[in-house]
Design a protein around this motif. Structure first.
Motif, PDB file in Angstrom:
ATOM      1  N   THR A 515      38.963  37.840  40.027  1.00 12.35           N
ATOM      2  CA  THR A 515      38.571  38.516  41.092  1.00 12.35           C
ATOM      3  C   THR A 515      37.268  38.979  40.756  1.00 12.35           C
ATOM      4  OG1 THR A 515      40.843  39.589  41.105  1.00 12.35           O
ATOM      5  CG2 THR A 515      39.037  40.853  42.396  1.00 12.35           C
ATOM      6  N   ASP A 516      36.337  38.458  41.698  1.00  9.59           N
ATOM      7  CA  ASP A 516      34.817  38.804  41.587  1.00  9.59           C
ATOM      8  C   ASP A 516      34.607  40.442  41.707  1.00  9.59           C
ATOM      9  OD1 ASP A 516      34.403  36.010  41.742  1.00  9.59           O
ATOM     10  OD2 ASP A 516      34.144  35.958  44.019  1.00  9.59           O
ATOM     11  N   GLY A 517      33.738  40.686  40.989  1.00 15.24           N
ATOM     12  CA  GLY A 517      33.421  42.132  40.599  1.00 15.24           C
ATOM     13  C   GLY A 517      34.265  43.062  40.145  1.00 15.24           C
ATOM     14  N   ALA A 518      35.377  42.436  39.456  1.00 21.57           N
ATOM     15  CA  ALA A 518      36.318  43.382  38.939  1.00 21.57           C
ATOM     16  C   ALA A 518      36.033  44.104  37.866  1.00 21.57           C
ATOM     17  CB  ALA A 518      37.489  42.497  38.686  1.00 21.57           C
ATOM     18  N   ASP A 519      36.369  45.111  37.245  1.00 19.64           N
ATOM     19  CA  ASP A 519      36.075  45.872  36.138  1.00 19.64           C
ATOM     20  C   ASP A 519      36.851  45.413  35.024  1.00 19.64           C
ATOM     21  OD1 ASP A 519      35.552  47.644  33.757  1.00 19.64           O
ATOM     22  OD2 ASP A 519      36.089  49.573  35.063  1.00 19.64           O
ATOM     23  N   LEU A 520      36.313  44.640  34.250  1.00 21.27           N
ATOM     24  CA  LEU A 520      36.915  43.889  33.015  1.00 21.27           C
ATOM     25  C   LEU A 520      37.221  44.638  31.846  1.00 21.27           C
ATOM     26  CD1 LEU A 520      35.800  40.350  33.441  1.00 21.27           C
ATOM     27  CD2 LEU A 520      37.813  41.435  34.393  1.00 21.27           C
ATOM     28  N   ALA A 521      36.739  46.111  31.974  1.00 19.79           N
ATOM     29  CA  ALA A 521      36.676  46.917  30.943  1.00 19.79           C
ATOM     30  C   ALA A 521      37.513  48.159  31.303  1.00 19.79           C
ATOM     31  CB  ALA A 521      35.438  47.263  30.305  1.00 19.79           C
ATOM     32  N   PHE A 522      38.371  48.022  32.296  1.00 23.28           N
ATOM     33  CA  PHE A 522      39.102  49.156  32.938  1.00 23.28           C
ATOM     34  C   PHE A 522      39.826  50.229  31.957  1.00 23.28           C
ATOM     35  CE2 PHE A 522      42.168  45.975  32.982  1.00 23.28           C
ATOM     36  CZ  PHE A 522      43.246  46.566  32.409  1.00 23.28           C
ATOM     37  N   TYR A 523      40.225  49.205  30.734  1.00 17.90           N
ATOM     38  CA  TYR A 523      41.315  49.923  29.904  1.00 17.90           C
ATOM     39  C   TYR A 523      40.407  51.160  29.101  1.00 17.90           C
ATOM     40  CZ  TYR A 523      38.592  46.511  27.391  1.00 17.90           C
ATOM     41  OH  TYR A 523      37.342  45.474  26.879  1.00 17.90           O
TER      42      TYR A 523
END
Length: 612
Positions: A515-523
């Motif tokens: 997913t473009d622009g997704a937050d890959l550090a949401f955790y």
């Protein structure tokens, strides 16, 4: 209501519609379950209605503390419509058989609908049929000869006119007590035939009533319950106390003083209400302890049995004649109407032919010993779960409607795992079922349910370790909930659709990765706590070191001014900024172009470096 709870979880709470195709087959023509099947006079919920409310659909304007059956029936309709759950239900659909197809990992269903046979199949099958659905007719010789009207409380004739009729009521469970109390007022004469005494108690949670009896909520009380906070607080107080019943009144190892006090209070209540007929004490007040069988609140019953048109008979029934009943002492009484308040067929086996692994049927597996797993799964029945109709369920351990939610959550954990991990089937292991039921029976021995009384809780075999109790769970509702919090995969045999169980891993990327622009550090949002931040770490000695840090390749540093280092408890200096090319500070002599992973690879043997 178990099926509707599962539907609500899927549609609204967990929003699983993307991978769950859900259908409810309902043999009746409307929602309501046991409250649709039971329509006899006097039908009333025998627990406070605010703890017999679907947790996900509170109602502020219940008419009374123990609500009548028609109001509950309408409530179930209203809840179904509010959340649009009827769209999942196929009415007038009776499941005839369910057969497991191990080759494809599906249940093949045969369903009778409006006189026709249709077929369906599913990966996961859930039984939510309850246990109070097939009326148990008394096995009395001559019943077919009776020329009057015979009716069962579980299959009531809505057109039956009882006014000024001679009526016999057989059975003194909940339906018999309620029905007798309601009909005594209009009958010409009414006789209650019982096998033995039963405890007629004050209402459950009587401390919330005015005098231990049922009462109507006032307009002011109903208005106050419009406040969601006030309603929730009231429901929590009721349900919390109800969920403490197992420890306080059922489990023999705890609260002995409470048990003695409770028995004394119920006995005192019955004697007070039978004060004008003390000869009834020995015939109506049991010797066994309360909770050996289900308690029966009955505000009207003890008054009704003492009326001039009422009579109690505890001599066994010998036969039915064309005009009435004959007892073992030879006495015959004539009636216009005989009402069987004899409950329902007490079977944990579902009312359809269910065939699992190796052609084994659930009826044959449970012919002698009804051994299940947590009341939710059955032996040799892959991908099958039950809500409320399995052996040893929490039918008298606290709020039964809340327990439907606990089991639904457990079922959906498995459904999610089966759907996402390419699983063909899961089934509880035989050795686990055996161990679980040994444990279960050991605890049941230490409960009031194992006392010396006749109860529909106890319909199984009795031997050196079996109590015969098949209906009820040996623990508190909190204990049951804790047992369901984890799926305990180690208790199951799991088969996958692929020779390699890790096929579901895919190509190493997730939807989020793509997913473009997704937050890959949401955790990090789940772990960050402002109060956990460390205090400022630099000191006066650090400043000289920091001042020279800018000479290092790829770094800059700003030394805080002594008078501006801390202002109002906050840092005013700029943080150290490392070169964006690095994942970590460079060790001395490291080339600027290497990232953290690259640096680690350079220092590894060539074979390992190639893998990296």
């Amino acid at each position: 209501m178990a099926g509707l709870t599962l539907a609500y979880k899927i549609e609204h709470e967990q929003k699983l519609g993307a991978f769950v195709d859900f259908t409810i087959y309902e043999r009746q023509d409307d929602v309501g379950g046991t409250w649709l099947a039971n329509r006899y006079p006097g039908l009333t919920c025998d627990v406070p209605i605010h703890i017999y409310t679907l947790p996900w659909c509170p109602k502020h304007d219940w008419s009374s503390f123990m609500a009548p059956g028609p109001e509950i029936r309408q409530y179930i309709r209203d809840a179904s419509e509010k959340f649009d759950l009827v769209k999942f239900v196929r009415f007038n659909s009776k499941v005839i058989s369910a057969t497991w197809n191990d080759d494809v990992g599906r249940w093949d269903l045969e369903i009778q609908r409006n006189g026709e046979i249709i077929y369906d199949s599913c990966e996961v099958l859930v039984g939510a049929v309850g246990t109070q659905n097939t009326p148990f007719e008394p096995q009395i010789p001559g019943l077919s000869k009776f020329q009057g009207k015979f009716v069962h409380t579980g299959d009531w004739d809505d057109g039956l006119d009882c006014k000024d009729k001679r009526i016999a009521v057989i059975g003194n469970g909940s339906s018999g007590i309620q029905c007798f109390g309601a009909l005594q007022k209009e009958a010409k004469s009414i006789v209650h035939y019982i096998r033995g005494p039963t405890w007629i108690s004050m209402n459950y949670l009587a401390q919330f009533t005015k005098d231990g009896s049922n009462f109507a909520y006032s307009p002011k009380e109903k208005e106050s319950f419009k406040d969601p906070t006030a309603l929730l607080a009231y429901r929590q107080r009721l349900e919390s106390l109800a969920n403490g019943i197992f420890k306080n009144l059922v489990f023999q190892d705890t609260c002995q003083d409470v048990k003695k006090e409770f028995r004394a209070s119920v006995e005192k209540l019955m004697k007070e209400r039978l004060a004008s007929h003390p000869e009834l004490h020995g015939r109506l007040i049991p010797q066994y302890e309360p909770w050996c069988r289900r308690l029966t609140p009955g505000d009207d019953y003890l008054a009704a049995i003492q009326q001039p048109n009422a009579k109690l008979v505890d001599t066994p029934i010998e036969s039915v004649t064309s005009t009435g009943l004959r007892t073992a002492d030879g006495h015959t009484e004539e009636f216009d109407i005989i009402i069987a308040a004899t409950g329902f067929v007490n079977s944990r086996v579902v009312p359809w032919t269910m065939t699992g692994l190796h052609g084994q049927t659930l009826a044959s597996l449970w012919k002698d010993d009804v051994d299940g797993y947590l009341s939710v799964c059955a032996p040799s029945m892959p991908n099958y779960f039950s809500i409320g109709c399995g052996p040893n369920y929490t039918i008298a351990n606290g709020s039964v409607l809340s327990s439907f939610g606990f089991v639904s959550d457990y079922v959906l954990k498995w459904a999610r795992k089966i759907a996402t991990e390419d699983i063909r089937s899961i089934v509880p292991r035989d050795d686990v079922i055996k161990q679980y039921n040994i444990y279960l029976q050991e605890v049941l021995r230490r409960t009031a349910w194992n006392g010396d009384c006749k109860s529909w809780y106890r319909k199984g075999r009795t031997n050196q370790y079996r109590t015969g109790i098949t209906a009820i769970y040996p623990g508190s509702l909190m204990h049951f909930r804790s047992m369901l919090e984890e799926i305990r995969g180690e208790d199951f045999d799991i088969k996958y659709r692929s020779p390699n169980r890790f096929r579901f891993y895919g190509n190493g990327l997730t939807d989020l990765d793509m997913t473009d622009g997704a937050d890959l550090a949401f955790y990090l949002q789940d772990t960050f706590r402002k109060e956990n931040m460390l205090a400022p770490w630099w000191s006066s000695e650090d400043r000289n070191t920091l001042a020279g840090a800018g000479d290092r390749p790829g770094t800059t540093a700003t030394s805080p001014q002594p008078d501006k280092q801390i202002q109002d408890g906050k840092h005013t200096s700029q943080p150290i900024v490392w070169s964006p090319v690095s994942l970590a500070p460079h060790p001395p002599g490291t080339p600027d172009h290497l990232s953290g992973n690259q640096m680690q690879a350079e220092n590894q043997p060539s074979s390992l470096r190639d893998d990296l």
